[in-house]
Design a protein around this motif. Structure first.
Motif, mmCIF file in Angstrom:
data_model
loop_
_atom_site.group_PDB
_atom_site.id
_atom_site.type_symbol
_atom_site.label_atom_id
_atom_site.label_comp_id
_atom_site.label_asym_id
_atom_site.label_seq_id
_atom_site.Cartn_x
_atom_site.Cartn_y
_atom_site.Cartn_z
ATOM 1 N N VAL A 177 12.777 -3.670 0.772
ATOM 2 C CA VAL A 177 11.664 -3.587 1.723
ATOM 3 C C VAL A 177 11.891 -2.505 2.767
ATOM 4 C CG1 VAL A 177 10.984 -5.990 1.435
ATOM 5 C CG2 VAL A 177 12.695 -5.404 3.168
ATOM 6 N N ASP A 178 12.968 -1.758 2.640
ATOM 7 C CA ASP A 178 13.245 -0.656 3.558
ATOM 8 C C ASP A 178 14.052 0.401 2.805
ATOM 9 O OD1 ASP A 178 13.233 0.694 6.075
ATOM 10 O OD2 ASP A 178 13.286 -1.274 7.058
ATOM 11 N N ALA B 30 14.868 16.234 -1.773
ATOM 12 C CA ALA B 30 15.386 15.317 -0.749
ATOM 13 C C ALA B 30 14.744 15.524 0.609
ATOM 14 C CB ALA B 30 16.901 15.479 -0.637
ATOM 15 N N SER B 31 14.483 16.769 0.968
ATOM 16 C CA SER B 31 13.939 17.049 2.300
ATOM 17 C C SER B 31 12.425 16.933 2.356
ATOM 18 C CB SER B 31 14.358 18.461 2.743
ATOM 19 O OG SER B 31 13.762 19.440 1.904
ATOM 20 N N ASP B 32 11.780 16.750 1.201
ATOM 21 C CA ASP B 32 10.321 16.811 1.146
ATOM 22 C C ASP B 32 9.652 15.470 0.839
ATOM 23 O OD1 ASP B 32 10.348 19.698 1.471
ATOM 24 O OD2 ASP B 32 11.166 19.729 -0.563
ATOM 25 N N GLY B 33 10.447 14.406 0.737
ATOM 26 C CA GLY B 33 9.879 13.116 0.371
ATOM 27 C C GLY B 33 8.851 12.625 1.367
ATOM 28 N N LYS B 34 9.239 12.515 2.634
ATOM 29 C CA LYS B 34 8.317 11.998 3.645
ATOM 30 C C LYS B 34 7.135 12.919 3.883
ATOM 31 C CE LYS B 34 8.192 9.820 8.170
ATOM 32 N NZ LYS B 34 8.962 9.412 9.375
ATOM 33 N N PRO B 35 7.326 14.245 4.034
ATOM 34 C CA PRO B 35 6.152 15.120 4.213
ATOM 35 C C PRO B 35 5.154 15.042 3.064
ATOM 36 C CG PRO B 35 8.164 16.304 4.776
ATOM 37 C CD PRO B 35 8.586 15.008 4.159
ATOM 38 N N GLU B 36 5.668 14.992 1.834
ATOM 39 C CA GLU B 36 4.773 14.925 0.671
ATOM 40 C C GLU B 36 4.030 13.599 0.626
ATOM 41 O OE1 GLU B 36 3.904 17.182 -1.591
ATOM 42 O OE2 GLU B 36 5.062 18.679 -0.477
ATOM 43 N N LEU B 37 4.716 12.511 1.025
ATOM 44 C CA LEU B 37 4.066 11.200 1.040
ATOM 45 C C LEU B 37 2.977 11.167 2.109
ATOM 46 C CD1 LEU B 37 3.996 8.364 -0.166
ATOM 47 C CD2 LEU B 37 5.734 7.669 1.495
ATOM 48 N N THR C 206 8.709 5.273 2.736
ATOM 49 C CA THR C 206 8.474 4.452 1.542
ATOM 50 C C THR C 206 8.796 2.979 1.726
ATOM 51 O OG1 THR C 206 10.689 5.038 0.767
ATOM 52 C CG2 THR C 206 8.845 6.319 -0.110
ATOM 53 N N HIS C 207 9.735 2.649 2.597
ATOM 54 C CA HIS C 207 10.147 1.254 2.807
ATOM 55 C C HIS C 207 10.626 0.596 1.518
ATOM 56 C CE1 HIS C 207 9.290 0.670 7.038
ATOM 57 N NE2 HIS C 207 8.130 1.278 6.889
ATOM 58 N N ASN C 208 11.190 1.378 0.646
ATOM 59 C CA ASN C 208 11.824 0.854 -0.570
ATOM 60 C C ASN C 208 12.752 1.949 -1.083
ATOM 61 O OD1 ASN C 208 12.074 0.689 -3.638
ATOM 62 N ND2 ASN C 208 11.227 -1.339 -3.165
ATOM 63 N N SER D 222 0.835 -1.210 0.000
ATOM 64 C CA SER D 222 0.000 0.000 0.000
ATOM 65 C C SER D 222 0.868 1.258 0.000
ATOM 66 C CB SER D 222 -0.924 0.004 1.228
ATOM 67 O OG SER D 222 -1.828 -1.078 1.183
ATOM 68 N N ILE D 223 1.944 1.225 0.791
ATOM 69 C CA ILE D 223 2.888 2.348 0.818
ATOM 70 C C ILE D 223 3.533 2.517 -0.551
ATOM 71 C CG2 ILE D 223 5.056 3.194 1.796
ATOM 72 C CD1 ILE D 223 4.279 1.562 4.366
#
Length: 431
Positions: A396-397, A319-326, A345-347, A300-301
């Motif tokens: 997976v990570d 680079a700094s916005d990947g997790k916030p945008e996700l 993302t776990h990938n 799902s992620i």
């Protein structure tokens, strides 16, 4: 500053050993890396590079170089600098390890690392029993077995999958050195010592108990058997040594599974449960209990990361916005469970695709498969096993987001590269 070659070589080797051993402890290791860099700055004249080494160094530094190249795409200057800071070791290690490649003693370093890491984990295991007896009692009584590996890793200060990635490599190295003692016909005392180190390292992998690491060590054992040992043992001798050891391993695994029945459930029904709910995890009753570590959550992620990446091609979100945008995308697509826990993302391939666009996964491929190339070219089981461990772990990570993945891989890739250059020079000198 004047120093003899012998003394410089000893100090350099000690630094490499200390950094390798301290890799599971972020702050001490970071301090050692800084001191290591400062030490080498005093001896810049000793650094030796060639066109080949520069190419190899560029491959190792490629994630850092990509961060620099795409720095303009960050929304926050400060967060962008912080992202670059995480990758600084990918400049320090190739610059000073490959630059001093002639002082790298690969096998001696690997032996020291394997023994010391295993013994340190043994001390932490004893400490865990003393300070957290209630957790061990729960474990021995079969209660909440799923949490034990994570609790043990947390007591050390590291994420369980990251710890087990390190331990998987340690375990494969120990397996190799067990066979090496038999090949070199070492004394019984030496053979017994390495068998104990190996069994301890194997136990710790089982105790931390992450699925990828367990699969990786058995794959690593096969690589050692068929890539490294087969060239040095006759088949009869190989079988005589391998069969009892493998029987012992599977015996330990069987007993461990009997004591930890959740392990059977974790590796079967838990892992593959609710696969019809990809992207619809909120339809599951209490998903944090039923599918927190299941494959359906990962998929799902990945689905969300892929969709968001396609919307931000060709340069990604920064680079700094990947997790916030996700996390924002989880909320936009009404995936409350994923949004609540802010899953990354776990990938690693998808993570770099999201952050850097088209160039991202290409750099990940270049970086990881450089390890594979060195292992293949040298026909070296330890290097090729490391490649397999790091490749599958990043499927997976996302270990190029974390110190324990960036520094760990950058350090060993620089060591492998130095060993490769040594072997190439040896061939040239012979010709």
């Amino acid at each position: 500053m004047n120093i003899s070659e012998k003394n410089f070589s000893k100090i350099f080797h000690v630094f490499l050993c200390l950094i390798a051993i301290a890799m599971i402890f972020r702050k001490p290791c970071s301090f050692l890396i800084i001191v290591f860099a400062a030490f080498n700055l005093f001896f810049l004249k000793k650094l030796k590079y060639s066109k080949t080494s520069f190419i190899l160094m560029a491959c190792i530094a490629s994630p850092f170089l990509l961060e620099l190249l795409m720095f303009w795409n960050n929304d926050s200057f400060t967060k962008g600098l912080k992202a670059i800071e995480k990758s600084m070791s990918l400049i320090v290690f190739p610059l000073f390890i490959i630059g001093n490649f002639q002082y790298v003693d690969f096998l001696k370093l690997t032996k020291t690392y394997t023994i010391a890491t295993t013994l340190i984990l043994l001390l932490f295991f004893v400490r865990f029993n003393l300070f957290y007896p209630e957790l061990m009692q729960k474990y021995l009584n079969g209660i909440h077995l799923w949490e034990m590996g994570y609790q043990f890793a947390d007591s050390i200060g590291i994420h369980a999958p990251a710890l087990n990635m390190h331990l998987a490599f340690v375990c494969v190295c120990a397996f190799y050195f067990v066979f090496n003692t038999f090949r070199q016909q070492k004394k019984l005392k030496t053979k017994t010592f390495w068998i104990i180190i190996f069994l301890l390292s194997f136990f710790f992998v089982l105790f931390v108990n992450t699925r990828m690491a367990l699969g990786n060590i058995f794959a690593g054992f096969l690589i050692v058997l068929f890539l490294e040992i087969k060239a040095k043992f006759n088949i009869k001798r190989l079988v005589i040594i391998a069969i009892p050891l493998l029987v012992l391993l599977f015996g330990i695994l069987f007993l461990f599974v009997q004591k930890d029945p959740y392990m059977k459930e974790k590796y079967s029904t838990v892992t593959f449960a609710h696969m019809d709910k990809v992207g619809k995890l909120d339809e599951i009753d209490h998903p944090e209990i039923k599918v927190f570590n299941s494959l359906v959550t990962r998929v799902s992620i990945w689905k969300s990361a892929w969709e968001l990446s396609l919307k931000n091609l060709p340069f990604g979100v920064g680079a700094s916005d990947g997790k916030p945008e996700l996390n924002k995308y989880y909320k936009e697509t009404n995936q409350q469970f994923l949004a609540k826990y802010e899953f990354p993302t776990h990938n690693q391939f998808l993570d770099f695709l999201l952050k850097f666009g088209i160039l991202g996964p290409l750099v990940v491929v270049l970086y990881i498969f450089t390890i594979g190339y060195l292992g293949y070219d040298l026909k070296n089981a330890l290097i090729f096993s490391f490649f397999l461990i790091f490749l599958t772990s990043n499927l997976v990570d996302d270990f190029l987001l974390r110190f324990d993945g960036i520094a760990f891989s950058g350090f060993w890739l620089s060591v492998f590269g130095s060993y490769w250059i040594q072997k190439k020079l040896l061939i040239v000198n012979r010709n």
